[in-house]
Scaffold this active site. Structure first.
Site, PDB file in Angstrom:
ATOM      1  N   LYS A 150       0.852  -1.201   0.000  1.00  0.00           N
ATOM      2  CA  LYS A 150       0.000   0.000   0.000  1.00  0.00           C
ATOM      3  C   LYS A 150       0.878   1.237   0.000  1.00  0.00           C
ATOM      4  O   LYS A 150       2.064   1.185   0.404  1.00  0.00           O
ATOM      5  CB  LYS A 150      -0.949   0.015   1.199  1.00  0.00           C
ATOM      6  CG  LYS A 150      -0.289   0.010   2.587  1.00  0.00           C
ATOM      7  CD  LYS A 150       0.032   1.372   3.147  1.00  0.00           C
ATOM      8  CE  LYS A 150       0.624   1.313   4.557  1.00  0.00           C
ATOM      9  NZ  LYS A 150       1.289   2.559   4.958  1.00  0.00           N
ATOM     10  N   PRO A 194       9.518  -3.738  -0.057  1.00  0.00           N
ATOM     11  CA  PRO A 194      10.619  -3.360   0.841  1.00  0.00           C
ATOM     12  C   PRO A 194      10.187  -3.401   2.307  1.00  0.00           C
ATOM     13  O   PRO A 194       9.018  -3.173   2.629  1.00  0.00           O
ATOM     14  CB  PRO A 194      10.985  -1.943   0.392  1.00  0.00           C
ATOM     15  CG  PRO A 194       9.967  -1.504  -0.584  1.00  0.00           C
ATOM     16  CD  PRO A 194       9.190  -2.704  -1.037  1.00  0.00           C
ATOM     17  N   ASP A 225      -2.658  -1.818  10.349  1.00  0.00           N
ATOM     18  CA  ASP A 225      -2.846  -1.744   8.891  1.00  0.00           C
ATOM     19  C   ASP A 225      -3.434  -3.024   8.300  1.00  0.00           C
ATOM     20  O   ASP A 225      -3.739  -3.066   7.101  1.00  0.00           O
ATOM     21  CB  ASP A 225      -1.502  -1.458   8.189  1.00  0.00           C
ATOM     22  CG  ASP A 225      -1.010  -0.038   8.434  1.00  0.00           C
ATOM     23  OD1 ASP A 225      -1.822   0.807   8.859  1.00  0.00           O
ATOM     24  OD2 ASP A 225       0.187   0.212   8.202  1.00  0.00           O
TER      25      ASP A 225
END
Ligand code: ATP
Length: 294
Positions: free
Chosen positions: A10, A94, A136
């Site tokens: 995201k 990442p 999240d």
């Protein structure tokens, strides 16, 4: 049964801190967006619950602290299911980048194991379990474009007028979310660093990419830029590559840029890769987790 799962990253079009919640957590207001960059998972029937991790240069643990195993364990506890699963995770998102990598892997595990184990839980139920793993995770279960408030669990879908093209990469070492929020207490928030959240939402709904570029913002960016000065240079380099807007995502340290057209974005990605080999082109995505039976 064997499932192949995409766990999508995201970005934050916007991130604002608007207050403090009764439990002491930050009250956030964010526009969060799934993108096509993803980690790849497979899960299949097995007696025991196991995980193997590839990629990420050893920065991601394969033990019970991995959010995939924590999610699987939480699902077992919630349902009383005692089945196992052999899971593999290949990292492309990442790490400690503000791109929700671990949260997305947890969301993929919850949705995938719900299918593999035949549990029949709704997304709403999975989101509640996901919230116990991380703030999240509910967003990653829903995916697409959402206005996320509270700690990020109060989600309102926002219709995205048309797909948008981005580049994103991590220009430096990762940042821990905790470290950034702690430093925010010391530094405080300047009004001019706040995003124009309402304007950004209108721009996304109307496909007005120039207005979107002007409305992006992230109140954590000044803190993260101070901790990792490379973020500042990377944002300026993205702006110089023809982006209509460039920002840090989440608590960093990854940065992204949004472009008017796919062609401009592709050329910019090729150019930026000369300085930042990890730079990737991506598109907005309509969901956070994609499951395919193989
Ligand atoms: P967010 O955007 O949700 O704040 P992030 O992108 O900043 O998250 P992650 O990449 O999710 O951060 O990883 C943060 C830390 O969590 C890592 O340093 C790692 O040790 C740990 N971790 C546990 N499980 C995972 C996983 N499946 N993938 C990545 N990191 C994981």
């Amino acid at each position: 049964m064997k499932l192949k799962i995409q766990a999508r990253a995201k970005i934050n079009w916007t991130l604002d801190v608007v207050g403090v919640l009764p439990n002491g957590y930050h009250d956030l207001d964010m526009l969060m967006q799934s993108v096509t960059l993803c980690d790849q998972m497979t899960i299949e029937d097995a007696d025991a619950l196991t995980l193997s991790v590839r990629g990420a240069g050893g920065f991601v643990p394969a033990d019970e602290s991995n959010l995939v195993l924590r999610a699987a364990q939480a699902l077992r506890e919630h349902t009383g299911c005692e089945k196992g699963a052999a899971m593999t995770l290949r990292k492309y998102i990442p790490v400690a980048a503000g791109m929700g990598g671990g949260s997305s892997d947890a969301a993929a595990a919850l949705k995938g194991l719900n299918v593999l184990w035949g549990l029949g839980l709704s997304d709403d139920e999975l989101e509640k379990i996901g919230l116990t793993i991380g703030a999240d995770v509910p967003f990653c279960i829903r995916g697409g474009l959402q206005r996320a408030q509270g700690v990020g669990e109060r989600l309102t879908p926002v219709p995205l007028k048309r797909p948008l093209y981005l580049v994103a990469f991590q220009p430096c070492r990762g940042l821990s979310t905790k470290e950034v929020f702690t430093s925010l207490h010391e530094d405080g928030i300047r009004e001019e660093d706040r995003p124009k959240t309402e304007a950004a939402q209108r721009a996304l709904q109307n496909g007005d990419v120039r207005l979107l570029g002007r409305s992006l913002g992230n109140v954590l960016e000044p803190v993260s830029r101070r901790l990792r000065p490379d973020i500042d240079k990377a944002i300026r380099d993205i702006e110089a590559s023809g982006a209509v807007g460039a920002r840090m995502t989440g608590s960093g340290s990854a940065v992204f840029g949004v472009y008017l057209h796919a062609g401009v974005c592709r050329k910019a990605a090729q150019e930026l890769q000369k300085t930042y080999p990890a730079c990737r082109m991506m598109r907005t995505a309509e969901c956070g987790v994609v499951i395919e039976q193989i």
